[in-house]
Motif scaffolding. Structure first.
Motif, PDB file in Angstrom:
ATOM      1  N   SER A  99      44.630  21.643  82.529  1.00 46.52           N
ATOM      2  CA  SER A  99      45.911  22.039  81.956  1.00 46.52           C
ATOM      3  C   SER A  99      45.664  22.467  80.512  1.00 46.52           C
ATOM      4  CB  SER A  99      46.893  20.861  81.975  1.00 46.52           C
ATOM      5  OG  SER A  99      47.886  21.069  80.987  1.00 46.52           O
TER       6      SER A  99
ATOM      7  N   THR B 198      48.865  24.466  85.838  1.00 40.80           N
ATOM      8  CA  THR B 198      50.293  24.269  85.586  1.00 40.80           C
ATOM      9  C   THR B 198      50.982  25.512  86.152  1.00 40.80           C
ATOM     10  OG1 THR B 198      50.396  25.445  83.478  1.00 40.80           O
ATOM     11  CG2 THR B 198      49.790  23.129  83.374  1.00 40.80           C
TER      12      THR B 198
ATOM     13  N   HIS C  40      52.741  18.501  80.079  1.00 41.28           N
ATOM     14  CA  HIS C  40      53.365  19.587  80.839  1.00 41.28           C
ATOM     15  C   HIS C  40      52.975  19.448  82.312  1.00 41.28           C
ATOM     16  CE1 HIS C  40      55.551  23.179  81.023  1.00 41.28           C
ATOM     17  NE2 HIS C  40      54.561  24.014  81.156  1.00 41.28           N
ATOM     18  N   ASN C  41      53.941  19.561  83.190  1.00 41.46           N
ATOM     19  CA  ASN C  41      53.714  19.384  84.636  1.00 41.46           C
ATOM     20  C   ASN C  41      53.149  18.007  84.995  1.00 41.46           C
ATOM     21  OD1 ASN C  41      53.131  22.733  84.810  1.00 41.46           O
ATOM     22  ND2 ASN C  41      54.411  21.770  86.335  1.00 41.46           N
TER      23      ASN C  41
END
Ligand code: PLP
Length: 635
Positions: free
Chosen positions: A465, A502, A551-552
């Motif tokens: 990521s 992501t 994130h994610n």
């Protein structure tokens, strides 16, 4: 005998600019693998990153991985300190250098422990920009000859901690960043009956061209203006505390690429310092902050991701400027502190990830894709392919584009099926690949086509990521060197951008350094069935680890510290990356409750006959195992 291709490790090193950014730390060995050069009892040993990564995987740590090399951290601490020691000797400068490591650059326990232990021989200190960092510094930095520099905005608790620390024999300097802090320090000092070692951060008018230029110049957010400095001096004098004012600090911003800007700032700063001495403050220490750059693109230039100087030149210029101004003004040479963070920590870590899949921009080698249903526009595309020759290549290129656009338009109006659309795309990519090959073999290709291959890149989907592991690549377009860590005796035949896992279109790396130039795509090898293809992102030890986000819900990667002893790899401090349960708890879920909620759905499905009770058992154990598992793609 292994088959040798005509691509050599030296060519690979040049292609990925490793000869520049890799310095004496990374190179490519004769097997075509990137090696890190580590110290093995005084002897340099080269370890293959590919072998190290494979070793981690065999031990149960799947990709992505963060490899840390404390030896490289030590090397940078040594080089910086030795550079100043030499410059001081060469210039017959009459004071010491006492560097401090800014904790915020990489706060990991292993880093702080290594910095304080290895740095002790140089009385290398710490910079704390917040209360938690000061608490950490006071726990780890017990050398009475090293400094702890307190920057950042301070409340009374922060100041009390610093004062108590000085009473205990630590050299903790409270650097005033705001005029109002002066009164708070005076008040706390009187309340506790402890005199502070005081510093002031000044604003310089010298600017620089870096991304952090707003940290420099008169409009910078931090530091005191000349009026505020004079006001603070008068205030200190009025309470008989001017004798506490010992240090002047400035910070130009990070990653200053041009040594001339460093010289200019040093010169202006020393002029201010002399005035502070003339005002009657004892002074004795000048703190030049951070700014020492890292040559991320290996070009040793004034580009934003490079620097046009090395450590010896940096130290020599600072010492030279300070000595010249001191001699001219008959000022005692002050102790020099620098707060270099990026240059100390960047080399420390390398991110390794595997490529999961590829989306090709043009059809790879092979025969023309077959077409299952004939459509007039598809037939036209086939005719373009049939008629393609070197003398009509431009015309065929124009026609291929025209028919592809036509196909898209017809799809829009419902006159082309999805299957026909897909077959048309494949045919188009095949024709373009033939055109690229044809143009590549021409001495004088048509002008419009001379760059045709350069803008068509594959997408390599990779298991990491960007937001977690390379946040500055996303946030400030920071360039990090990227290259395959193996297969470097094979010429890379594809060019690609790298997308992370992501589902965010910003989650991609599309700026690289190739052959010393900044490019939009990276030469890579085609994937081989059943074999991992591993890429490394280098120089990620500064700022990346703690700025990363979830994130994610992709968490921290697995980490290992690598060193070498008697020629053998040592995997130290292996740290498992975040589990799904960990990241869920960071965002305020209770993993057990999440499982309970899912179990309700499973039971409902049994009740309504969608699954059997035995199936429920299997599904639940799969769900619970996933909650305990790694957040990344597992092979
Ligand atoms: N000192 C201060 C006050 C900073 O704000 C920073 C970071 O920008 C540093 C030191 C470290 O700078 P660098 O990483 O460029 O060495």
């Amino acid at each position: 005998m292994p088959k040798r291709s005509n691509f050599t490790p030296e060519q690979a090193s040049e292609l990925y600019s490793c000869t520049g950014w890799g310095r004496e730390f990374f190179s490519v060995n004769e097997n075509g693998e990137v090696v890190v050069h580590l110290n093995d009892n005084g002897k340099k040993t080269k370890l293959s990153l590919f072998e190290v990564a494979k070793g981690m995987k065999e031990r149960g740590f799947d990709y992505p991985l963060l490899l840390r090399f404390r030896d490289l951290l030590d090397a940078q601490i040594r080089d910086l300190n030795e550079a100043f020691i030499s410059a001081i000797k060469d210039h017959d400068y009459k004071a010491n250098y006492r560097g401090v490591y800014p904790i915020k650059v990489n706060q990991q326990q292993q880093v702080i422990e290594e910095v304080t232990e290895f740095g002790r021989q140089y009385h290398y200190g710490l910079e704390a920009g917040s209360k938690p960092e000061l608490l950490l510094a006071m726990a780890y930095m017990h050398d009475p000859e090293a400094y702890i520099i307190c920057n950042g905005y301070k409340d009374s608790e922060f100041i009390d901690l610093a004062l108590q620390g000085s009473k205990m024999g630590l050299q903790i300097v409270i650097v005033v960043e705001m005029p109002s802090e002066i009164d708070l320090v005076i008040e706390r000092s009187k309340a506790l009956g402890i005199l502070p070692i005081l510093g002031m951060r000044v604003k310089l008018s010298s600017c620089n061209n870096s991304h952090w230029q707003h940290s420099s110049g008169e409009n910078s957010v931090f530091g005191l203006t000349p009026e505020q400095v004079i006001g603070s001096i008068d205030r200190l004098r009025s309470v008989d505390m001017l004798h506490c004012f010992k240090l002047m600090h400035f910070h130009q911003g990070s990653q200053v690429a041009d040594i001339r800007e460093i010289r200019d700032a040093a010169s202006e700063a020393m002029r201010i310092y002399v005035q502070l001495v003339n005002e009657g403050a004892p002074m004795g220490i000048i703190d030049i902050g951070g700014g020492l750059g890292v040559d991320y693109d290996g070009t040793r230039s004034t580009r934003p991701n490079s620097r046009n100087y090395g450590l010896p030149e940096y130290a020599a210029d600072v010492v030279d400027v300070f000595k010249t101004v001191c001699e001219e003004t008959n000022t005692t040479h002050p102790t020099i502190i620098s707060e270099s963070g990026r240059a100390i920590a960047a080399y420390y870590s390398v991110l390794i990830f595997n490529v999961l899949d590829v989306n090709h921009a043009v059809i790879q080698e092979g025969t023309r894709p077959s077409v299952t249903s004939m459509h007039p526009t598809l037939r036209k595309l086939m005719e373009v392919d049939d008629n393609l020759r070197a003398d009509n290549v431009q015309e065929c290129y124009n026609d291929a584009n025209y028919y592809r656009k036509d196909l898209k338009a017809q799809f829009f109006y419902g006159r082309v099926t999805l299957r026909q659309h897909a077959e048309g795309n494949r045919l188009f990519k095949f024709v373009i690949k033939r055109i690229i090959d044809m143009v590549g073999a021409m001495e004088n290709p048509p002008e419009e086509l001379s760059e045709i291959g350069a803008n068509l890149h594959d997408v390599y989907y990779a298991n990491f990521s960007l937001f977690q592991s390379l946040p500055d690549s996303w946030a400030i377009d920071q360039l990090f060197p990227v290259m395959p860590i193996h297969r470097l005796t094979e010429k890379p035949t594809r060019t690609a951008v790298i997308a992370d896992i992501t589902c965010d279109c910003d989650g991609r790396i599309d700026t690289f350094v190739v052959d010393g130039e900044i490019t939009k795509a990276l030469p890579l090898h085609p994937l081989k069935d059943g074999e991992d293809y591993l890429l490394g992102v280098f120089l990620v030890g500064a700022y990346q680890e703690t700025l990363g986000d979830l994130h994610n819900l992709l968490g921290d990667t697995h980490v290992a510290s690598i060193s070498v002893e008697e020629g053998k790899v040592r995997y130290l401090h292996e740290l498992e990356g975040d589990t799904v349960a960990d990241v869920l708890s960071y965002v305020e879920y209770e993993p057990a409750q999440v499982v309970r909620r899912f179990r309700k759905l499973a039971e409902k499905s049994v009740e309504s006959g969608l699954i059997s009770a035995a199936e429920r058992k299997n599904i639940m154990s799969m769900y619970e195992e996933s909650i305990r598992g790694y957040t990344y793609f597992e092979s």
